[in-house]
Design a protein around this motif. Structure first.
Motif, PDB file in Angstrom:
ATOM      1  N   GLU A  82       0.778  -1.168  -0.038  1.00 38.04           N
ATOM      2  CA  GLU A  82       0.093   0.084  -0.004  1.00 38.04           C
ATOM      3  C   GLU A  82       0.757   1.252  -0.203  1.00 38.04           C
ATOM      4  O   GLU A  82       0.510   2.195  -0.947  1.00 38.04           O
ATOM      5  CB  GLU A  82      -0.886  -0.080   1.053  1.00 38.04           C
ATOM      6  N   ALA A  83       1.878   1.244   0.727  1.00 39.64           N
ATOM      7  CA  ALA A  83       2.834   2.602   0.790  1.00 39.64           C
ATOM      8  C   ALA A  83       3.606   2.693  -0.573  1.00 39.64           C
ATOM      9  O   ALA A  83       3.509   3.938  -0.973  1.00 39.64           O
ATOM     10  CB  ALA A  83       3.920   2.228   1.933  1.00 39.64           C
ATOM     11  N   VAL A  84       3.858   1.641  -1.233  1.00 40.37           N
ATOM     12  CA  VAL A  84       4.455   1.764  -2.415  1.00 40.37           C
ATOM     13  C   VAL A  84       3.397   2.273  -3.599  1.00 40.37           C
ATOM     14  O   VAL A  84       3.775   3.037  -4.369  1.00 40.37           O
ATOM     15  CB  VAL A  84       4.917   0.495  -2.914  1.00 40.37           C
ATOM     16  N   VAL A  85       2.433   1.663  -3.545  1.00 35.77           N
ATOM     17  CA  VAL A  85       1.108   2.370  -4.483  1.00 35.77           C
ATOM     18  C   VAL A  85       1.006   3.765  -4.198  1.00 35.77           C
ATOM     19  O   VAL A  85       0.837   4.471  -5.143  1.00 35.77           O
ATOM     20  CB  VAL A  85       0.049   1.419  -4.182  1.00 35.77           C
ATOM     21  N   ARG A  87       3.049   5.923  -2.874  1.00 35.81           N
ATOM     22  CA  ARG A  87       4.168   6.647  -3.043  1.00 35.81           C
ATOM     23  C   ARG A  87       4.251   6.774  -4.726  1.00 35.81           C
ATOM     24  O   ARG A  87       4.582   8.146  -5.142  1.00 35.81           O
ATOM     25  CB  ARG A  87       5.346   5.937  -2.896  1.00 35.81           C
ATOM     26  N   VAL A  88       3.856   5.977  -5.384  1.00 39.76           N
ATOM     27  CA  VAL A  88       3.802   6.177  -6.902  1.00 39.76           C
ATOM     28  C   VAL A  88       2.729   7.033  -7.132  1.00 39.76           C
ATOM     29  O   VAL A  88       2.953   8.222  -7.849  1.00 39.76           O
ATOM     30  CB  VAL A  88       3.615   4.669  -7.584  1.00 39.76           C
ATOM     31  N   SER A  89       1.591   7.285  -6.569  1.00 36.63           N
ATOM     32  CA  SER A  89       0.485   7.838  -7.293  1.00 36.63           C
ATOM     33  C   SER A  89      -0.898   7.734  -5.999  1.00 36.63           C
ATOM     34  O   SER A  89      -1.139   6.744  -5.897  1.00 36.63           O
ATOM     35  CB  SER A  89       0.058   7.809  -8.602  1.00 36.63           C
ATOM     36  N   LEU A  90      -1.367   8.799  -5.841  1.00 36.60           N
ATOM     37  CA  LEU A  90      -2.741   9.044  -5.109  1.00 36.60           C
ATOM     38  C   LEU A  90      -3.812   8.832  -5.848  1.00 36.60           C
ATOM     39  O   LEU A  90      -5.025   8.778  -5.454  1.00 36.60           O
ATOM     40  CB  LEU A  90      -2.579   9.950  -4.208  1.00 36.60           C
ATOM     41  N   GLU A  91      -3.524   9.106  -7.237  1.00 44.18           N
ATOM     42  CA  GLU A  91      -4.591   8.978  -8.315  1.00 44.18           C
ATOM     43  C   GLU A  91      -5.109   7.631  -8.300  1.00 44.18           C
ATOM     44  O   GLU A  91      -4.540   6.533  -8.088  1.00 44.18           O
ATOM     45  CB  GLU A  91      -3.981   9.279  -9.648  1.00 44.18           C
ATOM     46  N   SER A  96      -3.800   0.073  -9.136  1.00 38.74           N
ATOM     47  CA  SER A  96      -3.423   0.505  -7.674  1.00 38.74           C
ATOM     48  C   SER A  96      -4.648  -0.417  -6.641  1.00 38.74           C
ATOM     49  O   SER A  96      -4.237  -0.818  -5.752  1.00 38.74           O
ATOM     50  CB  SER A  96      -3.450   1.867  -7.609  1.00 38.74           C
ATOM     51  N   LYS A  97      -5.717  -0.254  -7.386  1.00 32.80           N
ATOM     52  CA  LYS A  97      -6.859  -1.019  -6.485  1.00 32.80           C
ATOM     53  C   LYS A  97      -6.754  -2.549  -6.394  1.00 32.80           C
ATOM     54  O   LYS A  97      -6.729  -2.732  -5.299  1.00 32.80           O
ATOM     55  CB  LYS A  97      -8.309  -0.413  -6.953  1.00 32.80           C
ATOM     56  N   ASN A  98      -6.328  -2.789  -7.533  1.00 32.10           N
ATOM     57  CA  ASN A  98      -5.865  -4.426  -7.606  1.00 32.10           C
ATOM     58  C   ASN A  98      -4.628  -4.767  -6.519  1.00 32.10           C
ATOM     59  O   ASN A  98      -4.851  -5.782  -5.881  1.00 32.10           O
ATOM     60  CB  ASN A  98      -5.503  -5.086  -8.875  1.00 32.10           C
ATOM     61  N   ALA A  99      -3.805  -4.049  -6.967  1.00 31.39           N
ATOM     62  CA  ALA A  99      -2.677  -4.304  -5.619  1.00 31.39           C
ATOM     63  C   ALA A  99      -2.943  -4.151  -4.261  1.00 31.39           C
ATOM     64  O   ALA A  99      -2.799  -4.958  -3.423  1.00 31.39           O
ATOM     65  CB  ALA A  99      -1.442  -3.257  -6.050  1.00 31.39           C
ATOM     66  N   ASP A 101      -6.237  -4.413  -3.070  1.00 34.50           N
ATOM     67  CA  ASP A 101      -7.090  -5.414  -2.724  1.00 34.50           C
ATOM     68  C   ASP A 101      -6.291  -6.969  -2.663  1.00 34.50           C
ATOM     69  O   ASP A 101      -6.988  -7.697  -1.841  1.00 34.50           O
ATOM     70  CB  ASP A 101      -8.130  -5.602  -4.130  1.00 34.50           C
ATOM     71  N   PHE A 102      -5.603  -7.024  -3.408  1.00 33.54           N
ATOM     72  CA  PHE A 102      -4.544  -8.395  -3.389  1.00 33.54           C
ATOM     73  C   PHE A 102      -3.987  -8.375  -1.826  1.00 33.54           C
ATOM     74  O   PHE A 102      -4.283  -9.785  -1.228  1.00 33.54           O
ATOM     75  CB  PHE A 102      -3.595  -8.594  -4.406  1.00 33.54           C
ATOM     76  N   GLY A 103      -3.437  -7.371  -1.479  1.00 27.83           N
ATOM     77  CA  GLY A 103      -2.761  -7.586  -0.138  1.00 27.83           C
ATOM     78  C   GLY A 103      -3.694  -7.637   0.850  1.00 27.83           C
ATOM     79  O   GLY A 103      -3.508  -8.611   1.642  1.00 27.83           O
ATOM     80  N   SER A 104      -4.825  -7.033   0.694  1.00 25.09           N
ATOM     81  CA  SER A 104      -5.909  -7.413   1.742  1.00 25.09           C
ATOM     82  C   SER A 104      -6.441  -8.669   1.809  1.00 25.09           C
ATOM     83  O   SER A 104      -6.779  -9.134   2.857  1.00 25.09           O
ATOM     84  CB  SER A 104      -7.306  -6.203   1.323  1.00 25.09           C
TER      85      SER A 104
END
Length: 127
Positions: A82-85, A87-91, A96-99, A101-104
């Motif tokens: 989540e932090a990396v996502v 960091r790359v963009s808050l857009e 980004s949602k997939n990343a 959600d996969f972690g969750s």
């Protein structure tokens, strides 16, 4: 060839000591900034005390504590994703949602594994 990072440039005991302090910083950041991590640490502490007090084998105690520790490990990995996502963009972006959600989902599966493990051990011991 230049090292990728300051951390990668160290070797031997210096690298181990530095890695240890980076890990402590990670725990501090997770404790300070991740509500889910604090909740899971609370469950870990209570669960560890209960596991140590239960009249089960040493191996079963290890398994009961181990699955709770696994929740913390997966939560830390999820938080890092989540932090990396972020960091790359808050857009908002579907990838980004997939990343996130996969972690969750990984945390959820780990919680289900811990619940099943505790249920089986307690069932076999007390029922």
């Amino acid at each position: 060839m230049e090292p990728v990072s300051e951390f990668k440039s160290k070797s031997g005991l210096k690298r181990i000591v530095t890695a240890f302090f980076y890990s402590i910083d990670g725990f501090k950041a997770a404790w300070k900034g991740e509500h889910a991590f604090r909740q899971e640490v609370s469950v870990f502490v209570v669960g560890t005390i209960i596991a140590l007090l239960l009249r089960v084998s040493a191996f079963e105690k290890l398994v009961l504590i181990g699955v709770l520790l696994l929740i913390l490990i997966v939560e830390l990995i999820n938080s890092s994703i989540e932090a990396v996502v972020d960091r790359v963009s808050l857009e908002r972006h579907p990838l980004s949602k997939n990343a996130k959600d996969f972690g969750s989902a990984a945390v959820l599966l780990t919680c289900l594994l811990a619940t099943a493990t505790w249920a089986v051990v307690l069932y076999n011991r007390f029922i």
